[in-house]
Design a protein around this motif. Sequence first.
Motif, PDB file in Angstrom:
ATOM      1  N   ILE A   1       0.857  -1.185   0.000  1.00  0.00           N
ATOM      2  CA  ILE A   1       0.000   0.000   0.000  1.00  0.00           C
ATOM      3  C   ILE A   1       0.893   1.234   0.000  1.00  0.00           C
TER       4      ILE A   1
ATOM      5  N   LEU B   1      -3.684   2.705   9.783  1.00  0.00           N
ATOM      6  CA  LEU B   1      -3.623   1.490   8.963  1.00  0.00           C
ATOM      7  C   LEU B   1      -2.969   0.339   9.718  1.00  0.00           C
TER       8      LEU B   1
ATOM      9  N   ALA C   1      -7.890   1.187   3.465  1.00  0.00           N
ATOM     10  CA  ALA C   1      -6.764   2.049   3.103  1.00  0.00           C
ATOM     11  C   ALA C   1      -7.227   3.223   2.237  1.00  0.00           C
TER      12      ALA C   1
ATOM     13  N   GLU D   1      -9.013   5.763   4.518  1.00  0.00           N
ATOM     14  CA  GLU D   1      -8.085   6.518   5.356  1.00  0.00           C
ATOM     15  C   GLU D   1      -7.292   7.525   4.524  1.00  0.00           C
TER      16      GLU D   1
ATOM     17  N   ALA E   1      -4.072   6.717  -2.368  1.00  0.00           N
ATOM     18  CA  ALA E   1      -3.648   5.350  -2.048  1.00  0.00           C
ATOM     19  C   ALA E   1      -3.384   4.578  -3.335  1.00  0.00           C
TER      20      ALA E   1
END
Length: 386
Positions: free
Chosen positions: A189, A214, A278, A281, A289
């Motif tokens: 990620i 995360l 993810a 966030e 992301a």
Amino acid sequence: MTAQTLTNADIVELIAFRHALHRRPEISGQEVETARSITAALAPLRPDRILTGLGGHGVAAVFDGGAPGPTVMVRAELDALPILERGTLPYASEIPGSAHLCGHDGHMTTLLALGRLLHRRPPARGRVVLMFQPAEEDGSGAAAVIADPSFAQIAPDWAVSLHNMPGVARGHAWLAAGPANCASLGLRITLSGETAHASLPETGRAPTPALARLIDGLRALGPGGAMEPGFRLATITHVRMGEPAFGIAPGEAELWVTLRGLSNDDLDALHAEARAFATSEARAHRLIAGFDVHDHFHACTNDPDATALLARALDATGITHDAGDLPMRGSEDFGRFGSAGARSAMVFLGAGETHPALHTQTYDFPDDLIAQGAALFDHAIRELLG
């Protein structure tokens, strides 16, 4: 039908070959010399066909029977690990930073031992495929072999395999129908924002708070626990953020997480939730992301009929067996062959209760498993093909 046995000369030659493989390990996708050595060792056994270059550097030897029947594939792995070997073996790795620390050198040699038995007494019907598969350790090899156009010529009805298992007594094996190995993948990620001067962090878009959330949030999505339906595990393996400097508020970060599920569906659900979390966030902290998937293994599930076949072969060769600690959290890409339609099963042969663990720097394959494994597979093949 009387069981075949390897001669003392066979054992001596096979052990010497295994030690030669051990000296020259090649990691996933780079098994050029290993494949060449296997092909040369197969030639005197006079299989009806040898296919090379399968899914990269894979090799398959086909032993045809004299009448129609099913195709039985027995699979071993070509690749080694990118780990420095330690110890005083006289046949230690000659390739710095690479070593056969999972026993694939022994698995390959076991198939060559089986090839000697098939050369002396070919199957009465159907055919046997000895599959030397590349790139098991990174999860890419079985999928590449199956995707190779040549694989259609040898697609199996049955597929069997073994793995040596330290911590399990010699002469004993683990075998059970149903889940044997978890599905897993590596998810990378990335979080992209904007740097700022360390005295004015509020003027940038730092990934710090999103990264912190995360780490805890992903672990909560895959908490582990008992190996039962719905099992999911997320393991953070690597985190990096910004530059090693005191004057810069970071503008980017990356996190590596290994996701596991007992089934392919369990893994797929965990993967989807991890991406969604993810993404959410990142959006909340004005970041972008990105995602990359690596080392994707399907679940390895033992078919009931194939498991029963191997169980009878274990009984015939005097190897005791039970379910042991199956299913295992670790992954094995042999499961791809079952997903492709074969009745497949893997058995785990004991390497010794105090034997060094797989992937450790002092591990070495026990040579006495070569004959044991070959006899096991020979019994299974004779039951199906005569």
